[in-house]
Design an enzyme around this catalytic site. Structure first.
Site, short mmCIF file in Angstrom:
data_model
loop_
_atom_site.label_atom_id
_atom_site.label_comp_id
_atom_site.label_asym_id
_atom_site.label_seq_id
_atom_site.Cartn_x
_atom_site.Cartn_y
_atom_site.Cartn_z
N GLY A 30 0.81 -1.21 0.00
CA GLY A 30 0.00 0.00 0.00
C GLY A 30 0.85 1.26 0.00
O GLY A 30 0.55 2.24 -0.70
N GLN A 46 -7.75 0.05 3.93
CA GLN A 46 -8.54 -0.52 5.03
C GLN A 46 -9.92 -1.01 4.60
O GLN A 46 -10.49 -1.90 5.23
CB GLN A 46 -8.68 0.51 6.16
CG GLN A 46 -7.39 0.76 6.92
CD GLN A 46 -6.96 -0.42 7.79
OE1 GLN A 46 -7.76 -1.27 8.16
NE2 GLN A 46 -5.66 -0.49 8.08
N CYS A 92 3.56 6.79 22.72
CA CYS A 92 4.57 6.00 23.40
C CYS A 92 4.77 4.64 22.76
O CYS A 92 5.77 3.99 22.98
CB CYS A 92 4.20 5.84 24.86
SG CYS A 92 4.03 7.45 25.65
C1 LIG Z 1 -4.94 3.41 5.33
C2 LIG Z 1 -3.62 2.79 5.05
N1 LIG Z 1 -2.90 3.24 4.01
C3 LIG Z 1 -1.71 2.69 3.69
C4 LIG Z 1 -1.17 1.66 4.43
C5 LIG Z 1 0.16 1.12 4.03
O1 LIG Z 1 0.07 -0.09 3.33
P1 LIG Z 1 1.23 -1.19 3.44
O2 LIG Z 1 1.23 -1.65 4.85
O3 LIG Z 1 0.85 -2.26 2.49
O4 LIG Z 1 2.51 -0.52 3.06
C6 LIG Z 1 -1.90 1.16 5.54
C7 LIG Z 1 -1.42 0.08 6.40
O5 LIG Z 1 -0.34 0.03 6.93
C8 LIG Z 1 -3.14 1.75 5.85
O6 LIG Z 1 -3.86 1.32 6.89
S1 FES Z 2 7.72 6.89 25.67
FE1 FES Z 2 6.05 8.00 26.39
S2 FES Z 2 6.15 7.66 28.56
FE2 FES Z 2 7.71 6.43 27.77
#
Ligand SMILES: Cc1ncc(COP(=O)(O)O)c(C=O)c1O
Ligand code: FES
Ligand SMILES: Cc1ncc(COP(=O)(O)O)c(C=O)c1O
Ligand code: FES
Lengths: 124, 387, 387, 124
Positions: B71, B179, B326
């Protein structure tokens, strides 16, 4: 990602909680950045008799908090002041590079708490 | 320990039937599709067969499908390829605040190289207003790139309306449908789409395979040069086993889509209800009902941080994800949640459960058994939580 | 019918051990390596393990390896990425006349976009003279890109010498090592290489996976933007099963390389001798002895056209390839053979046999039984052949 | 890639060879481009009694040569002149797009051979 020690301190954190009427409290971080640490000290003479923490943050943040409390408990204030961020991280067998700022927080919170203790003591 | 995988928006397991088919092409029918001999011809025929399966699920013609490595590459090809093809006409691009990084970072790369960007906002449910897109259009607008369904909260955008707008104005319209593809119906013709990105590993096909739908007549400057594969649009020895697996995954998705969507929506709603009942201070992120993908549930659990939640869930065998900063080690939490108006604190505590084919009611029960205990434990540790 | 695959330079079957390992990561350990949970961490650990295996076979550090979707993408990243990173310093690029299309077409794309190209010639064995590279260097030269071993005739270039030259002058040196990797020893440090392209499907790993070695400190502008995978050098969900398969393939190659090279060289020599003995008007293309890859044999069979030969061989179960233009439907035969000074007629009748692990002496015997009959039949049809 | 008919004509080409003292010979293409076709005609009255070919070229080149000879054998010169490249390709159930220039050659070679025949006849 995390070492076993980090995971242990995250899942079984030592010294979680608050101290009522503490001799010193230190807080660093803010929720906006995703982490807040609060450390409470109970000091007897020059000795840190008890220490507790409350932390909002990632696994590393919780683990460093827990670790730092374990490291200072029973130590003198002077010894506690010597604890560095690097020492906390090392005691946990290291942290992922992206998480090093969490270890910065724990020692900072401790030092803030000691500062608070000093201020309170001076005032008395 | 029970293992419950609820992170299908991140990636899915490969369907066993798909995996089996791929094996054949790895070890037996391993020819290079460019080769004259029968090994090559067998691979070539299967490759073209896969192209048909992908096209079919999009309502497109096979010649309109260009295979890529995923993607992300398809998004880059669509966006940079259009920008370069149209740069004489103008340098203005419209996108939204909730796009995937593969779109946003690519647009920002172009911005650094002399293009102008307008980022359309979203409302608190993550929804784009068609009027906002319309207002953003300028005489030098060359590309509108808007995702079909959001990967974090599942919000489905009004693609057909935006497509009509773009078509009327003669602006190229790219849609990241990574998605939604295989999850809800798509018809590139009815939706007035010029370019559409899809990815295999979100629909039980292999990782490292994707495709870009390029409507007949739409020009895209290639990004990868070489042997001239994919009608010169994307050079490189074709990942035949992967592509064939993707094709098979599309066939299976086409068969199961309707039934599976209903099933997952039910599980999702059960989980949401349970969480709301058992845990206080929880906020649903994203829209209710029709305007969301069936399989995604995103909630913010106040006073605790997402990564801590994920780690704790993981210790109980539950795999989920979070928009917390995080989890990635960056400082700002999910741009999607912030764009929807969440505060940093709330965004940090977000949790995404994304359902898939193997999930059951028992899985949901298990999460509902574990999650409240975890939340309780973490809240006890949190300086923000004062009951 | 016996099936004899002698087209390993085009692509190889996936090693059964590699395929088995990949299966595990398709169907069981299918996590996204960016995920926090154990599915993700398992994938991440295996990914990094594969990075080590690839690095080891190159004499590189794991952090110097960037995974791509194949050799072609790696070549593009190396060449365009360097050109963009160095454009302030200069816009002159040096390459050779016998590079793979993935290099040549990419260089020509840059030429169309304001860069200047010097194409160094080869001698009749396909060999580049270091002096010619030296002479081509200008103050504004930013990149030298020369392949390690040629894919059509197997000629091995004097990479270490050219590397020394480039390093002395502070010019980035890229080497396309797709054909040599895993076949003959490589040491990027001893060879003074800055960037090196390798590909998985030529060494019994899966198609759609490759890597670029980027020496520590060398800057390359990314080509694909998004989630920031591969230390931001190449975004996109990692093709973990493919990469893990590639890593395993490297491990196996490292173990078997020496023995296998000797074995294949013996089969190759047997085939050459047999052809020379049984068929007249045959010319060996490429060098004799040390300066060639062990597994490649390229001969021109006069008075007949390559595709006709390939089709006839294929009818007998033998898979080979040809530098004939007619195999691709273009008009000019192989640029490599022409650069070596072959006439069009002779180049059209070229035939490449490339050996692999499963080939045996019996395979060679079978080819030596079938090929003369085929040549005889096609020559009888040829207006060029007047015995 | 190729239809069954193409493969049949390639593997079992009809009318391969030369005619001694032919009534017409046509040659098109050149080895540089990878293809040469030569067609020999034996004409009786107006009828093409025999036809042979020799071809240097790809599978499609051989198949179209073979097919065109089969198509004209027994036909009148007039009928033969009507055979187009498209008709040859069609008789083979089609050719890959990249190979269409091969079918152009076969009909061209035939027409060249007829031209040669006409020239020879006129001279007589
Ligand atoms: C909305 C959306 N666009 C693009 C991607 C990227 O696709 P890929 O993981 O095949 O590189 C993802 C997923 O990672 C995604 O959820
Ligand atoms: S990286 Fe955000 S609290 Fe540790
Ligand atoms: C020398 C050389 N460079 C580059 C490539 C392209 O690599 P890939 O097939 O992985 O795209 C090949 C093989 O096709 C090759 O032989
Ligand atoms: S003779 Fe070259 S393509 Fe047919």
């Amino acid at each position: 990602m995390y070492t076993e020690k980090v995971m242990d301190h995250f899942m079984n954190p030592r010294n979680v909680g608050e101290i009522e009427n503490p001799d010193g409290v230190g807080e660093v971080g803010n929720a906006k950045c995703g982490d807040i640490m609060r450390i409470y000290l109970d000091v007897d003479g020059d000795i840190i008799k008890d220490v507790k923490f409350k932390t909002f943050g990632c696994g590393a943040a919780v683990a460093t908090s827990s670790m730092v409390t374990e490291m200072v408990k029973g130590k003198t204030i002077e010894e506690a002041l010597k604890i560095t961020n690097a020492a906390v991280a090392e005691a946990l067998d290291g942290l992922p590079p992206a998480k090093m700022h969490c270890s910065n927080l724990a020692a900072d919170a401790l030092h803030e708490a000691i500062k608070d203790y000093h201020q309170k003591t001076l005032k008395v | 320990m029970r293992r419950v995988y609820l992170d299908h928006s991140a990636t899915t397991p490969v369907d066993p039937e798909v995996a089996k088919l791929m094996m054949t092409y790895y070890t037996e029918k391993y020819g290079n599709p460019s080769s004259v001999h029968s090994f090559g011809r067998d691979a070539k025929a299967a490759l073209e067969n896969a192209r048909e399966s992908v096209a079919k699920l999009l309502g497109a013609q096979p010649t309109e499908i260009t295979f890529t490595s995923g993607g992300t590459e398809a998004d880059n090809l669509a966006i940079i390829g259009t920008a370069e093809a149209q740069s004489k006409k103008g340098k203005h691009i419209i996108t939204s605040a909730v796009e995937h990084h593969a779109v946003l970072e690519t647009c920002e790369f172009l911005e650094k190289n002399g293009y102008e960007l307008t980022i359309v906002p979203v409302d608190e449910e993550g929804l784009i207003a068609v009027e906002d897109v319309e207002k953003a259009i300028r005489p030098d607008t060359i590309l509108i790139t808007i995702m079909h369904a959001n990967n974090e909260v599942g919000t489905i955008q009004p693609i057909a309306e935006i497509g009509k707008l773009a078509r009327d104005k003669g602006i190229v319209f790219h849609v990241d449908a990574v998605q939604s593809f295989g999850k809800i119906p798509i018809d590139v013709v009815a939706m007035n789409v010029d370019l559409m990105t899809v990815s295999s590993h979100k629909i039980y096909g292999p990782k490292g395979v994707g495709a870009l739908y390029i409507r007949k007549g739409v020009r895209v400057i290639p990004r990868i040069y070489g042997g001239g594969q994919e009608k010169k649009r994307r050079s490189g020895t074709e990942n035949t086993p992967g592509i064939i697996g993707f094709g098979k995954a599309c066939e299976i998705a086409a068969q199961r889509m309707e039934e599976e969507a209903a099933r997952e929506a039910k599980l999702r709603d059960k989980l949401l209800e349970g969480i709301m009942e058992k845990i206080d201070y929880v906020k649903l992120n994203g829209p209710q009902g029709e305007k969301r993908l069936p399989g995604i549930l995103n909630v913010s659990i106040q006073f605790i941080e997402g990564e801590a939640l994920l780690l704790s869930l993981d210790m109980m065998g539950i795999a989920a994800s979070s928009g917390s900063a995080c989890t990635s080690g960056s400082l700002d939490p999910s741009h999607v949640l912030l764009a929807m108006g969440l505060t940093h604190e709330i965004a940090h505590g977000s949790l995404r459960f994304s359902f898939g084919r193997q999930n059951t009611e028992e899985d949901v029960d298990y999460v509902l058994e574990q999650l409240p205990k975890i939340v309780e434990r973490l809240r006890m540790m949190s300086p923000l939580y004062d009951q």
